[in-house]
Design an enzyme around this catalytic site. Structure first.
Site, PDB file in Angstrom:
ATOM      1  N   ASP A   1       0.876  -1.191  -0.033  1.00  0.00           N
ATOM      2  CA  ASP A   1       0.069   0.055  -0.123  1.00  0.00           C
ATOM      3  C   ASP A   1       0.754   1.239  -0.028  1.00  0.00           C
ATOM      4  O   ASP A   1       0.262   2.255   0.730  1.00  0.00           O
ATOM      5  CB  ASP A   1      -0.854  -0.009   1.339  1.00  0.00           C
ATOM      6  CG  ASP A   1      -1.921  -1.167   1.203  1.00  0.00           C
ATOM      7  OD1 ASP A   1      -2.352  -1.640   0.116  1.00  0.00           O
ATOM      8  OD2 ASP A   1      -2.204  -1.517   2.455  1.00  0.00           O
TER       9      ASP A   1
ATOM     10  N   LYS B   1       1.930   2.061  -4.985  1.00  0.00           N
ATOM     11  CA  LYS B   1       2.309   1.599  -6.247  1.00  0.00           C
ATOM     12  C   LYS B   1       1.707   1.806  -7.617  1.00  0.00           C
ATOM     13  O   LYS B   1       2.230   1.993  -8.552  1.00  0.00           O
ATOM     14  CB  LYS B   1       2.747   0.136  -6.148  1.00  0.00           C
ATOM     15  CG  LYS B   1       3.592  -0.364  -5.058  1.00  0.00           C
ATOM     16  CD  LYS B   1       3.530  -1.923  -4.806  1.00  0.00           C
ATOM     17  CE  LYS B   1       2.478  -2.609  -4.564  1.00  0.00           C
ATOM     18  NZ  LYS B   1       2.210  -2.021  -2.957  1.00  0.00           N
ATOM     19  N   GLY B   2       0.218   1.620  -7.264  1.00  0.00           N
ATOM     20  CA  GLY B   2      -0.563   1.850  -8.471  1.00  0.00           C
ATOM     21  C   GLY B   2      -0.527   3.250  -9.302  1.00  0.00           C
ATOM     22  O   GLY B   2      -0.419   3.362 -10.186  1.00  0.00           O
TER      23      GLY B   2
ATOM     24  N   GLY C   1      -4.519  -4.263  -3.622  1.00  0.00           N
ATOM     25  CA  GLY C   1      -5.367  -3.367  -4.147  1.00  0.00           C
ATOM     26  C   GLY C   1      -4.705  -2.175  -4.524  1.00  0.00           C
ATOM     27  O   GLY C   1      -4.046  -1.587  -3.913  1.00  0.00           O
ATOM     28  N   HIS C   2      -4.699  -1.771  -5.832  1.00  0.00           N
ATOM     29  CA  HIS C   2      -3.971  -0.677  -6.308  1.00  0.00           C
ATOM     30  C   HIS C   2      -4.774   0.348  -6.996  1.00  0.00           C
ATOM     31  O   HIS C   2      -5.547   0.234  -7.920  1.00  0.00           O
ATOM     32  CB  HIS C   2      -2.989  -1.286  -7.617  1.00  0.00           C
ATOM     33  CG  HIS C   2      -1.846  -2.101  -6.815  1.00  0.00           C
ATOM     34  ND1 HIS C   2      -0.964  -2.801  -7.711  1.00  0.00           N
ATOM     35  CD2 HIS C   2      -1.616  -2.809  -5.776  1.00  0.00           C
ATOM     36  CE1 HIS C   2      -0.148  -3.660  -7.065  1.00  0.00           C
ATOM     37  NE2 HIS C   2      -0.586  -3.651  -5.631  1.00  0.00           N
TER      38      HIS C   2
ATOM     39  N   ARG D   1       2.582 -29.259  -6.339  1.00  0.00           N
ATOM     40  CA  ARG D   1       2.518 -29.526  -7.729  1.00  0.00           C
ATOM     41  C   ARG D   1       1.151 -30.206  -8.044  1.00  0.00           C
ATOM     42  O   ARG D   1       0.986 -31.045  -8.585  1.00  0.00           O
ATOM     43  CB  ARG D   1       3.620 -30.362  -8.080  1.00  0.00           C
ATOM     44  CG  ARG D   1       5.002 -29.679  -8.304  1.00  0.00           C
ATOM     45  CD  ARG D   1       6.118 -30.598  -7.809  1.00  0.00           C
ATOM     46  NE  ARG D   1       6.102 -31.064  -6.291  1.00  0.00           N
ATOM     47  CZ  ARG D   1       6.911 -31.755  -5.876  1.00  0.00           C
ATOM     48  NH1 ARG D   1       8.040 -32.307  -6.695  1.00  0.00           N
ATOM     49  NH2 ARG D   1       7.062 -32.047  -4.410  1.00  0.00           N
TER      50      ARG D   1
ATOM     51  N   GLN E   1       1.789  -6.204  -3.214  1.00  0.00           N
ATOM     52  CA  GLN E   1       2.425  -6.117  -1.719  1.00  0.00           C
ATOM     53  C   GLN E   1       3.636  -5.436  -1.679  1.00  0.00           C
ATOM     54  O   GLN E   1       3.817  -4.429  -2.378  1.00  0.00           O
ATOM     55  CB  GLN E   1       2.493  -7.613  -1.223  1.00  0.00           C
ATOM     56  CG  GLN E   1       1.208  -8.377  -1.248  1.00  0.00           C
ATOM     57  CD  GLN E   1       0.575  -8.847  -2.454  1.00  0.00           C
ATOM     58  OE1 GLN E   1       1.459  -9.472  -3.011  1.00  0.00           O
ATOM     59  NE2 GLN E   1      -0.596  -8.714  -2.656  1.00  0.00           N
TER      60      GLN E   1
ATOM     61  N   GLY F   1     -10.735  -3.168   3.446  1.00  0.00           N
ATOM     62  CA  GLY F   1     -11.395  -2.039   4.450  1.00  0.00           C
ATOM     63  C   GLY F   1     -10.763  -1.911   5.609  1.00  0.00           C
ATOM     64  O   GLY F   1     -11.193  -1.245   6.573  1.00  0.00           O
ATOM     65  N   ARG F   2      -9.873  -2.821   5.915  1.00  0.00           N
ATOM     66  CA  ARG F   2      -9.475  -2.810   7.561  1.00  0.00           C
ATOM     67  C   ARG F   2      -8.440  -1.718   7.801  1.00  0.00           C
ATOM     68  O   ARG F   2      -7.836  -1.155   6.838  1.00  0.00           O
ATOM     69  CB  ARG F   2      -8.423  -4.042   7.631  1.00  0.00           C
ATOM     70  CG  ARG F   2      -9.342  -5.236   7.786  1.00  0.00           C
ATOM     71  CD  ARG F   2      -8.381  -6.455   8.030  1.00  0.00           C
ATOM     72  NE  ARG F   2      -7.660  -6.893   6.940  1.00  0.00           N
ATOM     73  CZ  ARG F   2      -6.716  -7.745   6.697  1.00  0.00           C
ATOM     74  NH1 ARG F   2      -6.452  -8.320   7.860  1.00  0.00           N
ATOM     75  NH2 ARG F   2      -5.926  -8.036   5.658  1.00  0.00           N
ATOM     76  N   PRO F   3      -8.555  -0.994   8.803  1.00  0.00           N
ATOM     77  CA  PRO F   3      -7.815   0.289   9.319  1.00  0.00           C
ATOM     78  C   PRO F   3      -6.318  -0.353   9.184  1.00  0.00           C
ATOM     79  O   PRO F   3      -6.192  -1.366   9.755  1.00  0.00           O
ATOM     80  CB  PRO F   3      -8.144   0.590  10.684  1.00  0.00           C
ATOM     81  CG  PRO F   3      -9.128  -0.629  11.258  1.00  0.00           C
ATOM     82  CD  PRO F   3      -9.669  -1.205  10.138  1.00  0.00           C
TER      83      PRO F   3
ATOM     84  N   SER G   1       5.166  12.296  -4.658  1.00  0.00           N
ATOM     85  CA  SER G   1       3.830  12.393  -4.913  1.00  0.00           C
ATOM     86  C   SER G   1       3.168  12.980  -3.645  1.00  0.00           C
ATOM     87  O   SER G   1       3.528  12.721  -2.455  1.00  0.00           O
ATOM     88  CB  SER G   1       3.251  10.971  -4.895  1.00  0.00           C
ATOM     89  OG  SER G   1       1.841  10.789  -4.835  1.00  0.00           O
ATOM     90  N   VAL G   2       2.613  13.982  -4.087  1.00  0.00           N
ATOM     91  CA  VAL G   2       2.067  14.843  -3.143  1.00  0.00           C
ATOM     92  C   VAL G   2       0.498  14.937  -2.992  1.00  0.00           C
ATOM     93  O   VAL G   2      -0.215  15.853  -2.788  1.00  0.00           O
ATOM     94  CB  VAL G   2       2.451  16.396  -3.342  1.00  0.00           C
ATOM     95  CG1 VAL G   2       4.025  16.439  -2.956  1.00  0.00           C
ATOM     96  CG2 VAL G   2       2.249  16.985  -4.712  1.00  0.00           C
TER      97      VAL G   2
END
Ligand code: GDP
Ligand code: IMO
Ligand code: MG
Length: 430
Positions: free
Chosen positions: A13, A16-17, A40-41, A144, A223, A307-309, A418-419
């Site tokens: 998190d 990366k996206g 989740g990106h 396998r 990840q 959706g977890r904090p 990134s701002v």
């Protein structure tokens, strides 16, 4: 030939996206090499927010070809939902633009049921997985008996799905979890197979050929380094190779393309983690709320997939130096600098202290970091809102100093800052 790897340098998190979206403007291929829909990106373009779990974030750019590599585990249900979401937003996801490796593995409802049952069994020692079936799908791969996308094209595919569910039921029974009826799963996967067929390809060959022809391939890690199956804070990790070298095995590329590859380590300006596991610089109470946000903004620290904090803390320079080494980072992209505006001072962890000794490298065997106390350097904060800044020289001097210290600790230069979540909210470092 140019391989560019965008890799998370923390516990996922990192943003990366949005960084992939930035680089994709100049690339030809956007490829995911590991994980599945545990990722989740987020990509924000104007008022549109895309949350991508499987399809590489470069897909938003019309000229990009998107690849799901052999290192991935694919839940076709999530994939079709994501394809529909993109189509509704006017983005083409035809087989001309999206291809899946024939060697990627399938995730089924049996994997998801096993993931949940195994977590319940772990009780207090649970990992806090996303419940997407990731661990069980990679377990089947390693033992396998997994199902690959190429198997969907075989005449006995339905029988194999049935056998797979029956086999999973044996374990579910032992775990006293509800069993699955194989019949509807077979039916559903038969239908998925028909729809996926045109998208399944030899993506290793395709990417190799593209690189030989001088095209640019953007490899998107899911990840982060500290969730890597080998190099993360084991056992509180995911089940795939999340690090930059994983891009080679996860896309089927040789070491020749690694020479001269650009490796961008994405670093959030503070530290976050979802799920269980060590977190030396974690903070709580009011400061945690300040860093996490209350959930009113889309970028507040709540999981994109579950959706977890998210747990939050100060940036950990020891872990950052480690991530730089494991990935061979050539440059850093720092995200969410805007979130730190208004904090009077910032703490940056520069070392760990244990039994009177100072360590600047991650201690051997990182399962338990509780004996290690973070040593902090305090830096001045800045009041200014930086979200409209686009030039390095317009950043407050305190922000420049903070970024400079991050580069020192990581041992790699900061190239992008990134701002804000929007596509254009980026500062290039000259
Ligand atoms: P990923 O999994 O690494 O792609 O990151 P996520 O998308 O799960 O989480 C990053 C969150 O932060 C998303 O909501 C992004 O839109 C948001 N984000 C990314 N960069 C920035 C930034 O510089 N500032 C702010 N405020 N939000 C950002
Ligand atoms: P992106 O790509 C943050 C975490 C889970 C859990 C552990 C194992 O969006 O950065 P799993 O379901 O993979 O078996 O869960 O890994 N985790 C992530 N944390 N970002 C992610 O992805 C994650 N994917 C898995 O919370 O602790
Ligand atoms: Mg995420």
């Amino acid at each position: 030939m140019t391989l560019q790897v965008i890799v998370g340098a923390q516990w996922g998190d990192e943003g990366k996206g949005r960084i992939v979206d930035w680089f994709a403007a100049q690339a030809d291929f956007s490829a995911r090499y590991n994980g599945g829909d545990n990722a989740g990106h987020t990509v924000t373009v104007g008022s549109r927010i895309f949350k991508l779990h499987l399809i590489p974030s470069g897909i938003i750019h019309p000229r990009i070809v998107a690849i799901l590599g052999n290192g991935m585990v694919v839940n076709p249900g999530t994939l079709f939902e994501e394809m529909d979401m993109l189509r509704q937003a006017g983005i083409s996801v035809s087989p001309e633009r999206l291809r899946l490796s024939c060697a990627a593995h399938l995730i089924t409802p049996a994997h998801q049921a096993l993931d949940k049952a195994l977590e319940a069994e772990r009780g207090k020692g649970s990992i806090g997985t996303t419940g997407r079936g990731i661990g069980p799908a990679y377990t089947d791969k390693a033992t396998r008996r997994g199902l690959r996308l190429a198997d969907m094209l075989a005449p006995d595919f339905c029988d194999r799905i049935g056998d797979h569910v029956t086999e999973a039921n044996r374990t579910l029974r032992m775990l006293e979890a509800p069993e699955l009826d194989p019949e509807p799963v077979c039916e559903q996967y038969r239908e998925y197979a028909g729809r996926l067929k045109p998208f399944i390809a030899d993506t290793s060959l395709e990417l190799h050929t593209a690189l030989q022809a001088g095209k640019t391939v953007l490899a998107e890690g899911a990840q982060g380094t500290l969730l890597d199956i080998d190099f993360g804070t084991y056992p509180f990790v995911t089940s795939s190779s999340t690090t930059a070298p994983g891009a080679l095995t996860g896309l089927g590329l040789g070491l020749d393309v690694a020479c001269g590859a650009r490796v961008v380590g994405v670093v959030k300006a503070f530290q976050t983690r979802v799920g269980s596991g060590p977190f030396p610089t974690e903070v709580f109470d009011d400061l945690a709320l300040r860093l996490r946000g209350t959930g009113e903004h889309p970028w507040d620290e709540y999981g994109t997939t579950t959706g977890r904090p998210r747990r939050v803390g100060w940036l950990d320079g020891v872990l950052l130096k480690y991530a730089n080494r494991i990935n061979g980072v050539s440059e850093l992209a720092i995200t969410k600098l805007d979130i730190l505006s208004g904090l009077e001072s910032l703490q940056l962890c520069t070392a760990y202290r244990c039994e009177g000794k100072l360590l600047t490298d991650l201690p051997f065997g990182s399962a338990d970091l509780s004996p290690y106390e973070p040593v902090y350097e305090e830096l001045s904060g800045w009041r200014e809102d930086v979200s409209a800044v686009r030039r390095w020289e317009d950043l407050p001097s305190e922000a420049q100093a903070y970024l400079g210290r991050i580069a020192d600790l990581a041992g790699a230069p900061v190239r992008l800052v990134s701002v804000g979540p929007e596509r254009e909210q980026v500062v290039n470092h000259p």
